[in-house]
Scaffold this active site. Sequence first.
Site, PDB file in Angstrom:
ATOM      1  N   LYS A  23      32.495  42.412  36.001  1.00 20.59           N
ATOM      2  CA  LYS A  23      32.431  42.028  34.586  1.00 20.59           C
ATOM      3  C   LYS A  23      32.317  40.517  34.477  1.00 20.59           C
ATOM      4  CE  LYS A  23      35.058  42.298  30.255  1.00 20.59           C
ATOM      5  NZ  LYS A  23      36.319  42.661  29.597  1.00 20.59           N
TER       6      LYS A  23
ATOM      7  N   LYS B  57      36.318  40.219  37.875  1.00 20.51           N
ATOM      8  CA  LYS B  57      36.223  39.832  36.469  1.00 20.51           C
ATOM      9  C   LYS B  57      36.199  38.315  36.386  1.00 20.51           C
ATOM     10  CE  LYS B  57      38.488  40.299  31.968  1.00 20.51           C
ATOM     11  NZ  LYS B  57      39.625  40.890  31.232  1.00 20.51           N
TER      12      LYS B  57
END
Length: 336
Positions: free
Chosen positions: A261, A208
């Site tokens: 992400k 992320k």
Amino acid sequence: MLSANSNTDQSLNLVQRPRRLRRTQTLRNMVRETTLTVDDLIYPMFVMTGEGQKVEIPSMPGCYRYSLDLLLKEIAQVSQLGIGAIALFPVIPEDKKDDTGTESYNPEGLVQTTVKAIKKAVPDIIVITDVALDPFTTHGHDGLVDENGVILNDPTVEVLAKMALSQAQAGADFVAPSDMMDGRVGAIRKALDAEGYINVGILAYSAKYASAYYGPFRDALDSAPKFGDKKTYQMDAGNSKEALKEVELDIAEGADIVMVKPALAYLDIIHQVKINTNLPVAAYNVSGEYAMIKAAAANGWIDEKKVILETLTSMKRAGADLILTYFAKEVGLMLI
């Protein structure tokens, strides 16, 4: 004018003519390497307190915060489209927030109550719950903060484990730690197993990045950090080897699915993760990516439906087995 059967290129004496397989739509469908289906999609949804509430998010046209009664109706519709999983994100009232996120593991909290209701109303849908403190803290960070503004790793992990366990007890199928604290996957797996929740999976936000693409999501939850940024715990945009390291660690600690992400600006990371692991790989088509398409479409600059499908197909082609996307319902309607 040349006839339709003219063989004007015959003089080139080509053995390979790739265009033969592009000649008709039927042919193109038959030889397509990557096909997007509703089975690939996870629908992120926002729940709020109250009743009869459906509030559109200004920076995410077509996305709403729902009170529980209307959320259940929306989930029933989503399930009928064949979408098998939702990811749940709570809008926590300010009076429920504190510096340590204690509301996150309240057995009667918004998330826990919502999960119970979903599993009762639509038992077959997979419910994925977010494990991070930013919606629950007054400061908007994913972890506990000391007096110098430093995000504390190990004390945060202890709270995250409590949070994940409370979500499992409510009926969550997967818990999804999105905080990027070191060691949290292992701690959560240990806590779940110790209480007998061996079948509750962990979808780890493994790679992320500290991204500017998250802005509309933070509007949706009112969870933007009140000071500083998240660069000491989320990844630097320039790094790719570090992503593989994070994925490797999460797998070793017990992750069942790993995630990258954002997705669109990190297709190379999705591909690298896919070829370096045997676990399912998820990609998060985040709020900023969604908002850009919606804004361009609203101005008439793009064909919205075609761009949505092309964008999501690119993520699957890069290696994503699952895609979290706010377009899930729209795509479900397109693919009927």
